[in-house]
Design a protein around this motif. Structure first.
Motif, PDB file in Angstrom:
ATOM      1  N   UNK A   1       1.127  -1.449  -0.196  1.00 25.40           N
ATOM      2  CA  UNK A   1      -0.021   0.003  -0.425  1.00 25.40           C
ATOM      3  C   UNK A   1       0.670   1.048  -0.077  1.00 25.40           C
ATOM      4  N   UNK A   2       2.363   0.964   0.554  1.00 27.71           N
ATOM      5  CA  UNK A   2       2.905   2.312   0.829  1.00 27.71           C
ATOM      6  C   UNK A   2       3.185   2.181  -0.548  1.00 27.71           C
ATOM      7  N   UNK A   3       4.269   1.280  -0.967  1.00 29.75           N
ATOM      8  CA  UNK A   3       4.461   1.502  -2.647  1.00 29.75           C
ATOM      9  C   UNK A   3       3.734   2.196  -3.901  1.00 29.75           C
ATOM     10  N   UNK A   4       2.255   1.399  -3.744  1.00 34.58           N
ATOM     11  CA  UNK A   4       2.023   1.513  -4.382  1.00 34.58           C
ATOM     12  C   UNK A   4       0.795   3.074  -4.979  1.00 34.58           C
ATOM     13  N   UNK A   5       1.071   3.561  -3.718  1.00 35.10           N
ATOM     14  CA  UNK A   5       0.303   5.092  -3.467  1.00 35.10           C
ATOM     15  C   UNK A   5       1.489   6.245  -2.819  1.00 35.10           C
ATOM     16  N   UNK A   6       2.630   5.474  -3.109  1.00 33.32           N
ATOM     17  CA  UNK A   6       3.710   6.658  -1.824  1.00 33.32           C
ATOM     18  C   UNK A   6       3.572   8.180  -2.601  1.00 33.32           C
ATOM     19  N   UNK A   7       2.680   8.898  -3.653  1.00 35.44           N
ATOM     20  CA  UNK A   7       2.882  10.186  -3.922  1.00 35.44           C
ATOM     21  C   UNK A   7       1.488  10.380  -3.175  1.00 35.44           C
ATOM     22  N   UNK A   8       0.646   9.500  -2.364  1.00 35.69           N
ATOM     23  CA  UNK A   8      -0.257   9.734  -2.101  1.00 35.69           C
ATOM     24  C   UNK A   8      -0.163   9.720  -0.786  1.00 35.69           C
ATOM     25  N   UNK A   9       0.596   9.357  -0.121  1.00 37.90           N
ATOM     26  CA  UNK A   9       0.667   8.813   1.308  1.00 37.90           C
ATOM     27  C   UNK A   9       1.765   9.658   2.449  1.00 37.90           C
ATOM     28  N   UNK A  10       1.606   9.409   3.693  1.00 33.18           N
ATOM     29  CA  UNK A  10       2.749  10.444   4.806  1.00 33.18           C
ATOM     30  C   UNK A  10       4.003  10.006   4.282  1.00 33.18           C
ATOM     31  N   UNK A  11       4.395  11.087   3.428  1.00 27.19           N
ATOM     32  CA  UNK A  11       5.876  10.975   4.137  1.00 27.19           C
ATOM     33  C   UNK A  11       7.111  10.779   5.863  1.00 27.19           C
ATOM     34  N   UNK A  12       7.242   9.552   5.991  1.00 28.60           N
ATOM     35  CA  UNK A  12       7.826   9.608   7.467  1.00 28.60           C
ATOM     36  C   UNK A  12       9.098   9.787   7.380  1.00 28.60           C
ATOM     37  N   UNK A  13      10.161  10.835   7.021  1.00 24.16           N
ATOM     38  CA  UNK A  13      11.374  10.411   7.096  1.00 24.16           C
ATOM     39  C   UNK A  13      12.426   9.845   8.352  1.00 24.16           C
ATOM     40  N   UNK A  14      11.603  10.007   9.599  1.00 24.02           N
ATOM     41  CA  UNK A  14      12.463  10.098  10.932  1.00 24.02           C
ATOM     42  C   UNK A  14      11.815   8.586  11.455  1.00 24.02           C
ATOM     43  N   UNK A  15      10.666   7.698  10.182  1.00 27.61           N
ATOM     44  CA  UNK A  15      10.696   6.468  10.824  1.00 27.61           C
ATOM     45  C   UNK A  15       9.733   6.391  11.677  1.00 27.61           C
ATOM     46  N   UNK A  16       8.561   7.262  11.918  1.00 28.62           N
ATOM     47  CA  UNK A  16       7.945   6.661  12.826  1.00 28.62           C
ATOM     48  C   UNK A  16       6.491   7.484  13.226  1.00 28.62           C
TER      49      UNK A  16
END
Length: 267
Positions: A197-212
Motif C-alpha cells: 500500500x505504501x509503495x503503490x500509493x507513495x505519492x498520496x501517502x504521508x512521508x515518514x523520514x523519521x521512521x515513526x
C-alpha cells in the motif's frame, strides 16, 4: 612514790537469753564477770569479740558519763581532686534493616516509608517484619526538595553587546558564479497499511523520514523509491526551438529606447 596501778582486767561475760542476745546487746546487757548474777530467764555467756570487752563492773557511779551513741560519728574523708575523664568516642549506631510490609517486595520497595521493626515485631495489622539486605534501605532516607533552591536559569539569557569594529573599505572583487548546490536527499520512507500500500500509493501517502510519524493504523516502511515524486513539481523545462533542430533561444538584447531588456529570436 606510789607504784603505778595495774590496768583492770576487762570483763567479757554478759547475760542474755541466748549467746546471740548477749553478743548483740553486750553494751546494755548485765555483766556477769563471776559467771552468775543474771536476771531470771537469762544466762551468763563469755563474749570473745573485742567490741564487748569492757572493764569489770563497779558500783554504779552517780554520773555514768557519756554513753556510746547508736551510730558513731564518722570523720569526713579528705576529698581528692576530681578526675576528669574525657568522653569516649561514641560508636556508630547499628543501622536497622528490618521493615514491615505485606510482602518482602512491599517492605523492600517502601523501606523509607515503611514501619521499622528492629525487634522483629510491632508491625501494623496485615503486615509482617522482613529483613532487607539491600544497601539503599540502610542509608538515611532522601531529603525533601529544599524550600529555597537558589537562583534558577532565566528563560532568555542576557546577550553581551558585540564590540564595535571600525568600518573598513573593501575593494570590489570580481563576481563569481555560485557553486552548484548539493543534490537533495530523497525521502524513501512512506506510511501505509502495509508495504505494498505504501509503495503503490507513495505519492498520496504521508512521508515518514523519521521512521515513526504515521497516521493511526498505518506503519512507516523504508526503502520505497517513489517514481511519481522523483521530479519535483513546478520545475521549468528548458525552451527548445523544434524548427531549428533543438537550438535554444537567444539571450535577451537590450534596447536603449525602451528602458528594459527585450527578447529577440535568433534567425
Amino acid at each position: 612514790t606510789a607504784e603505778p596501778s595495774k590496768a583492770p582486767t576487762p570483763n567479757t561475760f554478759f547475760c542474755g537469753e541466748t549467746y546471740q542476745d548477749a553478743e548483740q546487746n553486750c553494751f546494755t546487757a548485765t555483766p556477769c564477770p563471776n559467771g552468775s548474777g543474771c536476771p531470771a530467764g537469762e544466762s551468763c555467756y563469755g563474749i570473745a569479740i573485742p567490741k564487748c570487752v569492757s572493764a569489770s563492773p563497779t558500783a554504779a557511779p552517780t554520773d555514768s558519763g557519756p554513753q556510746p551513741t547508736d551510730s558513731p560519728t564518722l570523720s569526713p574523708k579528705p576529698t581528692s581532686a576530681p578526675v576528669i575523664k574525657t568522653a569516649e568516642p561514641s560508636k556508630a549506631p547499628t543501622p536497622n534493616t528490618l521493615f514491615c510490609g505485606v510482602t518482602y517486595q512491599d517492605a523492600e520497595q517502601n523501606c523509607f516509608t515503611a514501619t521499622p521493626c528492629p525487634n522483629g515485631s510491632g508491625c501494623p495489622a496485615g503486615e509482617a517484619c522482613f529483613g532487607i539486605s539491600i544497601p539503599k534501605c540502610v542509608s538515611a532516607a532522601p531529603t525533601v526538595a529544599p524550600t529555597n533552591p537558589g537562583p534558577q536559569p532565566t528563560d532568555s539569557p542576557t546577550v553581551s553587546p558585540m564590540p564595535s569594529v571600525a568600518a573598513t573599505t573593501i575593494a570590489p572583487t570580481t563576481p563569481q558564479t555560485p557553486a552548484p548546490t548539493a543534490s537533495p536527499i530523497v525521502n524513501q520512507n512512506f506510511c501505509g497499511m502495509d508495504y505494498f500500500d505504501a509503495a503503490e500509493n507513495c505519492e498520496s501517502r504521508t512521508p515518514c523520514p523519521d521512521g515513526i510519524s504515521c497516521p493511526s493504523g498505518q506503519t512507516c516502511f523504508p526503502g520505497i523509491t517513489c517514481a511519481a515524486l522523483a521530479v519535483p513539481s513546478g520545475t521549468p523545462s528548458p525552451s527548445v526551438n523544434d524548427s531549428v533542430g533543438g537550438a535554444a533561444t537567444s539571450a535577451p538584447s537590450v534596447s536603449k529606447g525602451s528602458g528594459g531588456p527585450t527578447s529577440s529570436a535568433m534567425p
